[in-house]
Each structure stands twice: as structure tokens, then as C-alpha cells.
Design a protein around this motif. Structure first.
Motif, PDB file in Angstrom:
ATOM      1  N   GLU A   1       3.954  17.112   7.994  1.00  0.00           N
ATOM      2  CA  GLU A   1       2.644  17.646   8.387  1.00  0.00           C
ATOM      3  C   GLU A   1       1.720  16.557   8.913  1.00  0.00           C
ATOM      4  O   GLU A   1       0.901  16.792   9.806  1.00  0.00           O
ATOM      5  N   PHE A   2       1.835  15.365   8.343  1.00  0.00           N
ATOM      6  CA  PHE A   2       0.961  14.274   8.789  1.00  0.00           C
ATOM      7  C   PHE A   2       1.777  13.036   9.190  1.00  0.00           C
ATOM      8  O   PHE A   2       1.389  11.898   8.924  1.00  0.00           O
ATOM      9  N   ALA A   3       2.892  13.282   9.855  1.00  0.00           N
ATOM     10  CA  ALA A   3       3.793  12.193  10.236  1.00  0.00           C
ATOM     11  C   ALA A   3       3.112  11.183  11.157  1.00  0.00           C
ATOM     12  O   ALA A   3       3.312   9.972  11.013  1.00  0.00           O
ATOM     13  N   GLU A   4       2.311  11.635  12.117  1.00  0.00           N
ATOM     14  CA  GLU A   4       1.669  10.703  13.040  1.00  0.00           C
ATOM     15  C   GLU A   4       0.668   9.808  12.329  1.00  0.00           C
ATOM     16  O   GLU A   4       0.493   8.643  12.689  1.00  0.00           O
ATOM     17  N   GLU A   5       0.022  10.342  11.321  1.00  0.00           N
ATOM     18  CA  GLU A   5      -0.900   9.532  10.511  1.00  0.00           C
ATOM     19  C   GLU A   5      -0.143   8.422   9.796  1.00  0.00           C
ATOM     20  O   GLU A   5      -0.601   7.278   9.721  1.00  0.00           O
ATOM     21  N   VAL A   6       1.043   8.764   9.278  1.00  0.00           N
ATOM     22  CA  VAL A   6       1.865   7.762   8.611  1.00  0.00           C
ATOM     23  C   VAL A   6       2.365   6.725   9.612  1.00  0.00           C
ATOM     24  O   VAL A   6       2.374   5.521   9.335  1.00  0.00           O
TER      25      VAL A   6
ATOM     26  N   GLU B   1       0.829  -1.196   0.000  1.00  0.00           N
ATOM     27  CA  GLU B   1       0.000   0.000   0.000  1.00  0.00           C
ATOM     28  C   GLU B   1       0.868   1.251   0.000  1.00  0.00           C
ATOM     29  O   GLU B   1       1.941   1.274   0.618  1.00  0.00           O
ATOM     30  N   PRO B   2       0.440   2.292  -0.704  1.00  0.00           N
ATOM     31  CA  PRO B   2       1.186   3.562  -0.674  1.00  0.00           C
ATOM     32  C   PRO B   2       1.114   4.186   0.713  1.00  0.00           C
ATOM     33  O   PRO B   2       0.078   4.118   1.390  1.00  0.00           O
ATOM     34  N   ALA B   3       2.229   4.805   1.117  1.00  0.00           N
ATOM     35  CA  ALA B   3       2.265   5.527   2.389  1.00  0.00           C
ATOM     36  C   ALA B   3       3.014   6.838   2.157  1.00  0.00           C
ATOM     37  O   ALA B   3       4.162   6.999   2.560  1.00  0.00           O
TER      38      ALA B   3
END
Length: 345
Positions: A49-54, A42-44
Motif C-alpha cells: 500500500e505504501f511501497a513508494e514511501e518505503v 531506522e525501522p522501515a
């Protein structure tokens, strides 16, 4: 055992993350080969800005493949690397692990492995004082040198330096050329140039000093590695550190040639392949303390042609190891990446 999940990480903005699919990016062949062996990839897409989401996404996978340059439009991996260390400590494997990058994907490796067959007359300056004390005399006695900051990409912080005489006040004068595309030669006092380089001597930085290779116009050979095996070669007539033609740095004649890809079996590179697989790579692993499982799934070593032997055979001088973001890759590499991913489970 259920389907194995792998995240493929590259840098992009929020829109790129929202719209990313396995098909609409430059890694599509890697996604295809992973799917062919039953691995869900899956793409990540990553940004600070959205490091915690990653981070949350990566922790839900079994493994992580990372393609992120150390420097990109003013951004570094200062946030990403601790994130990846944390993910790896919690279970998923990460390739390349930031700690492995710091061993083999920095210019310091050129100094630590200079005694291997790929090495040259290489020095390392870890402080402004060491640089100030040793470099001027080395430049005077050893001829043109190439200075490299410890961590960078795209030619950033890489300079050809040659002594051209003295200024009226007696200070040595040098001609320098930055490896960044579009750079022009400059002539200035050596102390002024050295002052410019102090920015590379950060607490965790250094400057590596190598001899300029006169056969640079013969091109650079990029040796692509899948762990400890060669998966292909790329040969390119580069223009970095070569003065631009009279037409200027933006002219067609100043642009690098295409990188011509070759399979691992290509006859012109078999001596280099043998050296990499049976000698230099295992020797490097021993010097750096890297075990086979920790080797990056994909990495490359860039070589320039060294002096020919008495019998006319080529020698090779290592100028860089790339680990953080190795691309473009030979046609054979995506399948080899998938095979090596499968071996990690």
C-alpha cells in the motif's frame, strides 16, 4: 565520513509503520548492536500500500536489512523484490538481495547442490509433463518422498507422499501429509494428488523431490550463518510431516517443541560447523556463482539427521535454506549482524 544509516525492513500495516521505533519490535537487539558501533538504524515497515514511501526512505540510507517472508497471508514479494533491486542499483547495499534469494533461498538449491555432502537423492520437475512421467515410478521404487514447491515458508507446499496400494479401479493410492501446522493425513488417488500440485509449476516454479528422512523425529538442526561463518544453532523437535497423535492436530502433543538455541561452539554440532564453514558453504557459493560480499548477512540452513555411518556418527541432510526472513536468531547473532554491516561500508 558521517554517520552511516541502515534501514531495517519488515512487513506491517500503516499503523505499524507509524508507531515503529528501534525498541518496540522483535529486531530490537539488532538495533541495539548497530547503535553500539555507531550505525544509525531506522525501522522501515513495508506493505504494498505504501511501497513508494518505503522506496524513498531506503534510497536515503547506506544499506538495507530485509526480513520479509516470500508468502504471508496471501501476499508475496512480487512488488518488494523489484523495489529492492532498484534501490540496490542506485547505491545502498541490500541484504539479502532478491537475486541472491533466487539462487540460494529457494528449494531448487537442493537439486543444484545435491552432489555436495549435504545432498540426498533429489530430483526436480520443471513441468507437469516431467512430473507426470517420472514421479509415480520414483515413488514406487524409492519409498516415501517429500515434495516441495520452489518458494514458500511455514510448510506451505511441502508434502510427504507414500504409496499405500491401489484403488478398486487400479489407480495407485497414496497417503499425503501437508507440512502446514494442523494438517491431517489424507488418502487419495495419486493422479488426484498430482493434479493438486500443478499450481506449483508456474513459469518460474518447480517441484523438488527428496527422500523422506526416517530420523525426522530426532529433530531439525537450524544452522545460523553470518555470511560464511556459523553464528549459532537451534535444535527443535518439529512435528511437520509427522502424523498427529490420537488427540488431534490441535492437541498439546501435536505442537512442535521449543527451539533450543546453542552457540557456534556447542560441542554436539562441531562436525556440522566444520562442514558448513570449510566445505559446503564455499562449495555452494561456487556452484551458484555467489561471491563473499553478496552472501546474506544472516541466513540459515535447516538439516535433518541422515543415516548414521558404520561407526555410529551422524550425517546430515539439507532440507531447506532460509534467506528471506531468518528469525528467531541465537543470542550471538545480533552482534555478528552489526559487525558484518560495518564491513559493508
Amino acid at each position: 565520513m558521517g554517520t552511516r544509516r541502515v534501514a531495517v525492513v519488515w512487513r506491517g500495516d500503516r499503523e505499524a509503520r507509524r508507531t515503529a521505533t528501534p525498541q518496540n519490535n522483535r529486531f530490537h537487539r539488532v538495533f541495539e548492536e548497530l547503535a553500539a558501533i555507531g550505525v544509525h538504524a531506522e525501522p522501515a515497515v513495508y506493505d504494498e500500500e505504501f511501497a513508494e514511501e518505503v522506496r524513498t526512505q531506503l534510497l536515503a540510507t547506506d544499506g538495507v536489512l530485509v526480513w520479509v517472508d516470500p508468502l504471508h497471508e496471501g501476499k508475496t514479494r512480487a512488488v518488494l523484490d523489484p523495489l529492492l533491486r532498484d534501490v540496490a542499483a542506485r547505491g545502498p547495499w541490500v541484504s539479502a538481495h532478491p537475486d541472491v534469494i533466487l539462487k540460494m533461498g529457494v528449494k531448487e538449491v537442493l537439486h543444484r547442490t545435491k552432489h555436495l555432502g549435504w545432498g540426498t537423492d533429489t530430483y526436480l520437475y520443471g513441468s507437469a509433463e516431467a512430473f507426470r512421467e517420472a514421479f509415480p515410478e520414483r515413488l514406487r521404487t524409492a519409498g516415501p518422498r517429500v515434495l516441495k514447491q520452489n518458494r514458500g515458508n511455514g510448510g506451505q507446499g511441502v508434502w510427504k507422499v507414500e504409496l499405500i496400494g491401489s484403488l478398486p479401479g487400479g489407480e495407485p493410492a497414496v497417503r499425503v501429509l501437508h507440512a502446514r501446522r494442523g494438517s491431517m493425513p489424507e488418502e487419495l488417488a495419486l493422479p488426484d494428488f498430482m493434479a493438486r500440485c500443478k499450481v506449483y509449476l508456474t513459469p518460474d516454479g518447480c517441484i523438488v523431490d527428496q527422500p523422506f528422512q526416517p530420523r525426522l523425529p530426532d529433530g531439525m538442526i537450524r544452522c545460523y550463518m553470518g555470511a560464511d561463518k556459523v553464528v549459532g544453532f537451534g535444535h527443535q523437535f518439529i512435528k511437520a510431516l509427522i502424523p498427529p497423535p490420537p488427540e488431534g492436530p490441535g492437541s498439546e502433543a501435536a505442537q512442535p517443541g521449543p527451539r533450543i538455541m546453542h552457540p557456534a561452539t556447542a560441542e554436539p554440532f562441531q562436525a556440522l560447523r566444520t562442514n558448513m564453514e570449510t566445505g559446503w558453504t564455499p562449495q555452494m557459493m561456487a556452484v551458484l556463482g555467489i561471491d563473499a560480499r553478496s552472501l546474506p548477512i544472516i541466513w540459515d540452513a535447516d538439516f535433518l539427521y541422515g543415516p548414521r555411518t558404520v561407526s555410529g556418527e551422524d550425517t546430515y541432510a539439507l532440507c531447506e535454506i532460509n534467506v528471506s526472513s531468518v528469525f528467531a536468531i541465537p543470542d550471538q547473532a545480533p552482534a555478528e549482524i552489526a559487525r558484518l554491516v560495518a564491513m559493508r561500508f
